[in-house]
Design a protein around this motif. Structure first.
Motif, PDB file in Angstrom:
ATOM      1  N   LYS A 150      -5.344   2.747 -11.316  1.00 36.59           N
ATOM      2  CA  LYS A 150      -4.082   3.690 -10.949  1.00 36.59           C
ATOM      3  C   LYS A 150      -2.822   3.207 -11.112  1.00 36.59           C
ATOM      4  CE  LYS A 150      -2.502   6.529  -7.230  1.00 36.59           C
ATOM      5  NZ  LYS A 150      -2.734   7.159  -5.999  1.00 36.59           N
ATOM      6  N   ILE A 151      -2.484   1.755 -10.566  1.00 33.99           N
ATOM      7  CA  ILE A 151      -1.290   1.145 -11.159  1.00 33.99           C
ATOM      8  C   ILE A 151      -0.937   1.207 -12.587  1.00 33.99           C
ATOM      9  CG2 ILE A 151      -0.047  -1.117 -10.971  1.00 33.99           C
ATOM     10  CD1 ILE A 151      -1.404  -1.447  -8.294  1.00 33.99           C
ATOM     11  N   ALA A 152      -1.960   0.759 -13.288  1.00 34.06           N
ATOM     12  CA  ALA A 152      -1.857   0.600 -14.746  1.00 34.06           C
ATOM     13  C   ALA A 152      -1.560   1.818 -15.529  1.00 34.06           C
ATOM     14  CB  ALA A 152      -3.155  -0.214 -15.435  1.00 34.06           C
ATOM     15  N   VAL A 153      -2.313   2.840 -15.090  1.00 33.54           N
ATOM     16  CA  VAL A 153      -2.124   4.135 -16.022  1.00 33.54           C
ATOM     17  C   VAL A 153      -1.231   5.107 -15.238  1.00 33.54           C
ATOM     18  CG1 VAL A 153      -3.693   6.013 -16.631  1.00 33.54           C
ATOM     19  CG2 VAL A 153      -4.608   3.446 -16.818  1.00 33.54           C
ATOM     20  N   MET A 154      -1.301   5.443 -13.856  1.00 30.17           N
ATOM     21  CA  MET A 154      -0.693   6.596 -13.496  1.00 30.17           C
ATOM     22  C   MET A 154       0.723   6.523 -12.770  1.00 30.17           C
ATOM     23  SD  MET A 154      -4.317   7.886 -11.567  1.00 30.17           S
ATOM     24  CE  MET A 154      -3.782   9.247 -10.946  1.00 30.17           C
ATOM     25  N   LEU A 155       0.956   5.293 -12.327  1.00 29.75           N
ATOM     26  CA  LEU A 155       2.256   5.144 -11.804  1.00 29.75           C
ATOM     27  C   LEU A 155       3.352   4.715 -12.790  1.00 29.75           C
ATOM     28  CD1 LEU A 155       0.922   3.160  -8.544  1.00 29.75           C
ATOM     29  CD2 LEU A 155       1.319   5.542  -8.834  1.00 29.75           C
ATOM     30  N   ARG A 156       4.749   5.052 -12.422  1.00 30.43           N
ATOM     31  CA  ARG A 156       5.705   4.600 -13.019  1.00 30.43           C
ATOM     32  C   ARG A 156       6.126   3.298 -12.398  1.00 30.43           C
ATOM     33  NH1 ARG A 156       7.682   9.276 -10.524  1.00 30.43           N
ATOM     34  NH2 ARG A 156       9.083   8.069  -9.219  1.00 30.43           N
ATOM     35  N   GLU A 157       7.215   2.608 -13.045  1.00 28.64           N
ATOM     36  CA  GLU A 157       7.170   0.977 -12.859  1.00 28.64           C
ATOM     37  C   GLU A 157       7.941   0.916 -11.422  1.00 28.64           C
ATOM     38  OE1 GLU A 157       6.903  -1.701 -14.443  1.00 28.64           O
ATOM     39  OE2 GLU A 157       5.524  -0.614 -16.015  1.00 28.64           O
ATOM     40  N   ASP A 158       8.900   1.801 -11.152  1.00 26.86           N
ATOM     41  CA  ASP A 158       9.563   1.874  -9.759  1.00 26.86           C
ATOM     42  C   ASP A 158       8.634   2.027  -8.621  1.00 26.86           C
ATOM     43  OD1 ASP A 158       9.256   4.503 -10.804  1.00 26.86           O
ATOM     44  OD2 ASP A 158      10.944   5.081  -9.305  1.00 26.86           O
ATOM     45  N   GLU A 159       7.388   2.389  -8.854  1.00 26.92           N
ATOM     46  CA  GLU A 159       6.351   2.910  -7.911  1.00 26.92           C
ATOM     47  C   GLU A 159       5.362   1.744  -7.867  1.00 26.92           C
ATOM     48  OE1 GLU A 159       6.332   7.826  -8.182  1.00 26.92           O
ATOM     49  OE2 GLU A 159       4.739   6.777  -9.354  1.00 26.92           O
ATOM     50  N   LYS A 160       5.319   1.021  -8.896  1.00 24.85           N
ATOM     51  CA  LYS A 160       4.318  -0.185  -8.731  1.00 24.85           C
ATOM     52  C   LYS A 160       4.409  -1.116  -7.650  1.00 24.85           C
ATOM     53  CE  LYS A 160       2.924   0.434 -13.600  1.00 24.85           C
ATOM     54  NZ  LYS A 160       2.852  -0.334 -14.899  1.00 24.85           N
ATOM     55  N   GLY A 161       5.482  -1.650  -7.306  1.00 26.50           N
ATOM     56  CA  GLY A 161       5.785  -2.742  -6.476  1.00 26.50           C
ATOM     57  C   GLY A 161       5.485  -2.314  -4.946  1.00 26.50           C
ATOM     58  N   PRO A 162       5.730  -1.200  -4.426  1.00 27.98           N
ATOM     59  CA  PRO A 162       5.671  -0.821  -3.188  1.00 27.98           C
ATOM     60  C   PRO A 162       3.967  -0.400  -2.997  1.00 27.98           C
ATOM     61  CG  PRO A 162       7.474   0.275  -3.781  1.00 27.98           C
ATOM     62  CD  PRO A 162       7.166  -0.342  -5.058  1.00 27.98           C
TER      63      PRO A 162
END
Length: 305
Positions: A150-162
């Motif tokens: 999900k992190i690699a495919v579905m999230l934007r960069e600003d959403e990955k950290g949290p």
């Protein structure tokens, strides 16, 4: 005299740690054969001689594990890089990490089924506990596999950290549950003598795998490379916790095979089990702290941008 003995030990250790892989394998094989002969003829061989041979075999097993990591692993990597599909997997770090994560979860699921079936057949609480432990590991690895995708495919960069911070905290909670299973396993071994006797060949193979695995994980974690941040740091620490528990189960089987008396087994199993439990609990605390620091670093980077 004491200084000469210490100097001799240092010289011996320096010489053996530089053994080539074939030489380390040869010495480990010789010492292992001698140990097996001692165990098979325990009635006529003094106990102190068995302990000496066991210590020597253990030492050469460590040397062999170090030699495999130093010489065997680079050789296997060079061979793998020359192969079409395997080569791309080895060169692509993220792809390699994903493959090992998925494969690890699959293997733990198969172990879970196997141990529950064996536990049902032999009516063994020991195998039920090992099966439950593999269930915990499988759940953690499949959870990490799903979230990593999900992190690699579905999230934007600003959403990955949290999102990664939340995943790491959840993994810490699951690891705490897994540590509880380990504690039950230790209690069954220490107070009820509910363990299983492995064939000595399987035991030696298990010992070699455990020590090579531990050496490799400790080196990788100590290197602290950029691609091992976030949830991949959690994956490494989960693997370390599993390897430590495997070391504990190896010790219990080894003491059982060597025929140590009940008090000796209880003493060493209690000592090692407590040490593994507290180290794994320390990993839980470290993961929670790491998730908080990782979130702060991510927010500070967003502000700077």
């Amino acid at each position: 005299m004491a200084e000469k003995i210490i100097e001799l030990i240092k010289k011996f250790a320096t010489t053996t740690i530089s053994f080539k892989l074939w030489k380390a394998l040869l010495w480990f094989s010789i010492s292992g054969i001698v140990l097996v002969l001692c165990l098979l003829n325990g009635e006529i061989i003094p106990d102190f001689l068995e302990y000496i041979v066991y210590a020597i075999t253990f030492y050469f097993m460590l040397i062999l594990g170090f030699a495999i990591y130093r010489d065997g692993v680079p050789w296997a990597i060079r061979i793998g890089e020359s192969l079409p599909i395997v080569g791309s997997m080895i060169k692509n770090i993220r792809y390699r990490q994903r493959i090992f994560l998925y494969f690890g979860g699959l293997m733990n699921t198969l172990y879970l089924v196997f141990y529950f079936v064996v536990a049902y057949i032999y009516k063994s609480r020991w195998f039920y506990v090992i099966g439950l432990y593999n269930l915990c590991i499988a759940v953690i690895r499949w959870y990490l596999s799903h979230k990593e995708h999900k992190i690699a495919v579905m999230l934007r960069e600003d959403e990955k950290g949290p999102y990664e911070c939340k995943i790491i905290r959840n993994v810490a909670k699951l690891l705490f549950l897994m540590n509880s299973v380990t504690a039950v396993m230790g209690l069954l071994i220490i107070f009820n003598e509910d363990t299983f006797e492995y064939h000595f060949i399987i035991l030696y193979a298990m010992a070699l795998y455990v020590f090579v695995r531990l050496i490799t994980l400790i080196v990788f974690i100590a290197q602290n490379k950029p691609h091992n941040s976030g949830i991949w740091k959690a994956v490494q620490l989960i693997n370390l916790a599993v390897a430590l528990v495997m070391l504990f189960t190896f010790q219990t089987a080894l003491l059982h095979m060597c025929g140590a008396d009940v008090k000796t087994r209880e003493h060493f199993n209690a000592l090692t089990g407590s040490l593994v439990f507290f180290i794994n609990q320390g990993i839980v605390i470290w993961l929670i702290k790491y998730s908080n620091n990782f979130g702060l670093e991510d927010r500070s980077m967003e502000k700077s941008l």
